[in-house]
Scaffold this active site. Structure first.
Site, mmCIF file in Angstrom:
data_model
loop_
_atom_site.group_PDB
_atom_site.id
_atom_site.type_symbol
_atom_site.label_atom_id
_atom_site.label_comp_id
_atom_site.label_asym_id
_atom_site.label_seq_id
_atom_site.Cartn_x
_atom_site.Cartn_y
_atom_site.Cartn_z
ATOM 1 N N LYS A 1 -4.514 -9.829 -5.391
ATOM 2 C CA LYS A 1 -5.706 -10.295 -4.678
ATOM 3 C C LYS A 1 -6.858 -9.345 -4.958
ATOM 4 O O LYS A 1 -6.647 -8.167 -5.261
ATOM 5 C CB LYS A 1 -5.422 -10.394 -3.181
ATOM 6 C CG LYS A 1 -5.615 -9.090 -2.413
ATOM 7 C CD LYS A 1 -5.702 -9.342 -0.915
ATOM 8 C CE LYS A 1 -6.117 -8.081 -0.184
ATOM 9 N NZ LYS A 1 -7.548 -7.814 -0.184
ATOM 10 N N LYS B 1 -10.880 -4.061 -2.403
ATOM 11 C CA LYS B 1 -11.758 -2.907 -2.587
ATOM 12 C C LYS B 1 -10.989 -1.768 -3.231
ATOM 13 O O LYS B 1 -11.497 -1.076 -4.102
ATOM 14 C CB LYS B 1 -12.295 -2.439 -1.231
ATOM 15 C CG LYS B 1 -13.290 -3.376 -0.633
ATOM 16 C CD LYS B 1 -13.937 -2.747 0.595
ATOM 17 C CE LYS B 1 -13.774 -3.635 1.798
ATOM 18 N NZ LYS B 1 -12.588 -3.318 2.582
ATOM 19 N N LYS C 1 0.819 -1.212 0.000
ATOM 20 C CA LYS C 1 0.000 0.000 0.000
ATOM 21 C C LYS C 1 0.853 1.261 0.000
ATOM 22 O O LYS C 1 0.476 2.275 -0.595
ATOM 23 C CB LYS C 1 -0.981 -0.019 1.181
ATOM 24 C CG LYS C 1 -2.103 -1.048 0.957
ATOM 25 C CD LYS C 1 -3.247 -0.930 1.936
ATOM 26 C CE LYS C 1 -4.394 -1.842 1.473
ATOM 27 N NZ LYS C 1 -5.482 -1.946 2.433
HETATM 28 P P1 ATP Z 1 -8.643 -2.705 0.970
HETATM 29 O O1 ATP Z 1 -8.233 -2.882 -0.462
HETATM 30 O O2 ATP Z 1 -9.139 -1.335 1.278
HETATM 31 O O3 ATP Z 1 -7.580 -3.191 1.947
HETATM 32 P P2 ATP Z 1 -9.965 -5.253 1.150
HETATM 33 O O4 ATP Z 1 -10.787 -5.682 0.008
HETATM 34 O O5 ATP Z 1 -8.600 -5.842 1.307
HETATM 35 O O6 ATP Z 1 -9.920 -3.656 1.158
HETATM 36 P P3 ATP Z 1 -10.374 -5.336 4.004
HETATM 37 O O7 ATP Z 1 -11.418 -4.477 4.645
HETATM 38 O O8 ATP Z 1 -8.959 -4.901 4.086
HETATM 39 O O9 ATP Z 1 -10.804 -5.547 2.472
HETATM 40 O O10 ATP Z 1 -10.481 -6.816 4.587
HETATM 41 C C1 ATP Z 1 -11.695 -7.344 5.102
HETATM 42 C C2 ATP Z 1 -11.582 -8.851 5.211
HETATM 43 O O11 ATP Z 1 -11.662 -9.455 3.921
HETATM 44 C C3 ATP Z 1 -10.269 -9.347 5.830
HETATM 45 O O12 ATP Z 1 -10.554 -10.441 6.667
HETATM 46 C C4 ATP Z 1 -9.469 -9.805 4.634
HETATM 47 O O13 ATP Z 1 -8.526 -10.801 4.972
HETATM 48 C C5 ATP Z 1 -10.561 -10.351 3.735
HETATM 49 N N1 ATP Z 1 -10.178 -10.281 2.327
HETATM 50 C C6 ATP Z 1 -9.924 -9.162 1.635
HETATM 51 N N2 ATP Z 1 -9.625 -9.449 0.362
HETATM 52 C C7 ATP Z 1 -9.683 -10.801 0.254
HETATM 53 C C8 ATP Z 1 -9.470 -11.711 -0.824
HETATM 54 N N3 ATP Z 1 -9.144 -11.273 -2.019
HETATM 55 N N4 ATP Z 1 -9.631 -13.034 -0.590
HETATM 56 C C9 ATP Z 1 -9.977 -13.488 0.630
HETATM 57 N N5 ATP Z 1 -10.197 -12.675 1.701
HETATM 58 C C10 ATP Z 1 -10.050 -11.357 1.511
HETATM 59 MG MG MG Z 2 -7.294 -5.120 2.818
#
Ligand code: ATP
Ligand code: MG
Length: 332
Positions: free
Chosen positions: A194, A197, A111
């Site tokens: 991965k 969001k 990040k």
């Molecule tokens: P950001 O990009 O802002 O970090 P994010 O999509 O990674 O958003 P988070 O809010 O950081 O979402 O994570 C919320 C939950 O979703 C955490 O438990 C994280 O491990 C899980 N998670 C996020 N992305 C994935 C993915 N691609 N596969 C499986 N689990 C995920």
């Molecule tokens: Mg995340």
């Protein structure tokens, strides 16, 4: 019954990676354990964000979680910033966290690379996460695989605090364990990074059927399947990972077989997946729509959730402050 804590950032739309990696597990766990789930807005401000839309995104994340199946009668759902003890414990834990460990974290490096100027908050993100979990002395943390490194650091922080302040019996922080799902790492639609969001490579939990199909159709599969006749390996195919979250076990077996034997093409495989996704996500989308027309109900869930969370948080902080040697305040 174990205490469970997990959180999700209101940094964008709830996507199927979040759902399969974490939220689907939360829904199961709420009927087995003592669960707290939080919309972690304090984490979301560590990346560039729009102030004006944060309140809406926070409420919308709560809507998504309720629509996905969280039941306020079975778990505590709240907004992180509504319980100020998170930031207080964050500061205290900062003082026992090794800087080198923070700098080593993969998520920080990823990040930080995407930001022009790197705020200290991004570096300290895992310390706030440790505070989130330890505040409730939770032992289980259902998360996706990307959070394992943070969980390891969280245990290190707990050990260091315990060694310095938790001796002599009585209060100690537990060493929380991660709880992974089968689809613990969903990749983005391009099959590289991965699904995130903040990367815009997602299928949202609220995408209508035609959008789901529109995104799934061109999505990356096992690159070995160049033509329909080339067999593939489902274990390295992101589409199979997603099948594991949405398709019944016998379908998964059939999908794996048809992939390995080139019994069908990737498009056939994706069509079956799309149908199963649509069947699961349709009702979630409808429930979300219903909740959006009653924002006051969602606000009430969050208000009552924060009150319950705060009761636990206050108890922990009283103990932590005493053990760290702070003079009692007259009133708190
Ligand atoms: P950001 O990009 O802002 O970090 P994010 O999509 O990674 O958003 P988070 O809010 O950081 O979402 O994570 C919320 C939950 O979703 C955490 O438990 C994280 O491990 C899980 N998670 C996020 N992305 C994935 C993915 N691609 N596969 C499986 N689990 C995920
Ligand atoms: Mg995340």
């Amino acid at each position: 019954m174990a205490r469970v804590f997990s959180g999700i950032q209101p940094s964008g739309e709830l996507h199927i990676g979040n759902y399969l990696g974490a939220v689907q597990n939360w829904v199961k766990l709420q009927s087995q354990h003592d669960c707290l789930f939080s919309v972690v807005d304090l984490h979301a401000i560590t990346q560039a964000y729009e102030v004006a839309t944060l309140p809406h995104r926070t409420l919308e994340m709560a809507v998504g979680l309720l629509a996905a199946g969280l039941d306020p009668a079975r778990c505590i759902l709240f907004v992180q910033s509504h319980v100020p003890e998170h930031t207080e414990l964050n500061w205290l834990l900062n003082t026992v966290t090794p800087l080198g460990e923070l700098e080593r974290q993969t998520q920080f490096k990823d990040k930080a690379q995407r930001q022009e100027s790197v705020p200290a908050g991004l570096l300290n993100y895992p310390v706030l996460q440790a505070a989130d979990v330890l505040l409730y002395v939770a032992t289980l943390v259902p998360v996706g695989e990307d959070q394992l490194q943070h969980l390891e650091l969280m245990r290190e922080i707990a050990r260091r605090w315990n060694a310095r302040f938790g001796t002599g019996g009585g209060f100690q922080f537990p060493e929380p364990q991660a709880l992974l799902s089968t689809a613990k790492r969903v990749l983005g639609l391009d099959g590289h990074a991965k699904m995130s969001k903040s990367l815009g490579n997602t299928i949202s939990l609220f995408d209508p059927p035609e959008t789901i199909w529109g995104k799934l159709r061109p999505a990356a599969t096992d690159p070995a399947r160049v033509t329909r006749k080339d067999p593939g390996n489902p274990d390295i195919c992101n589409i199979f990972t997603i099948h594991q979250g949405f398709s019944p076990p016998d379908t998964q077996t059939q999908v794996a077989h048809n992939c390995r034997t080139a019994g069908w093409g990737c498009l056939d495989c994706k069509r079956v997946l799309a149908d199963n996704m649509i069947a699961t996500l349709g009702p979630i989308r409808e429930r979300a729509q219903e909740l959006r027309s009653h924002p006051e109900r969602v606000r009430e869930v969050l208000r009552s959730g924060a009150a319950k969370a705060r009761t636990i948080a206050r108890g922990t902080m009283a103990e932590v402050r005493r053990r760290m040697g702070f003079l009692d305040a007259e009133e708190r």
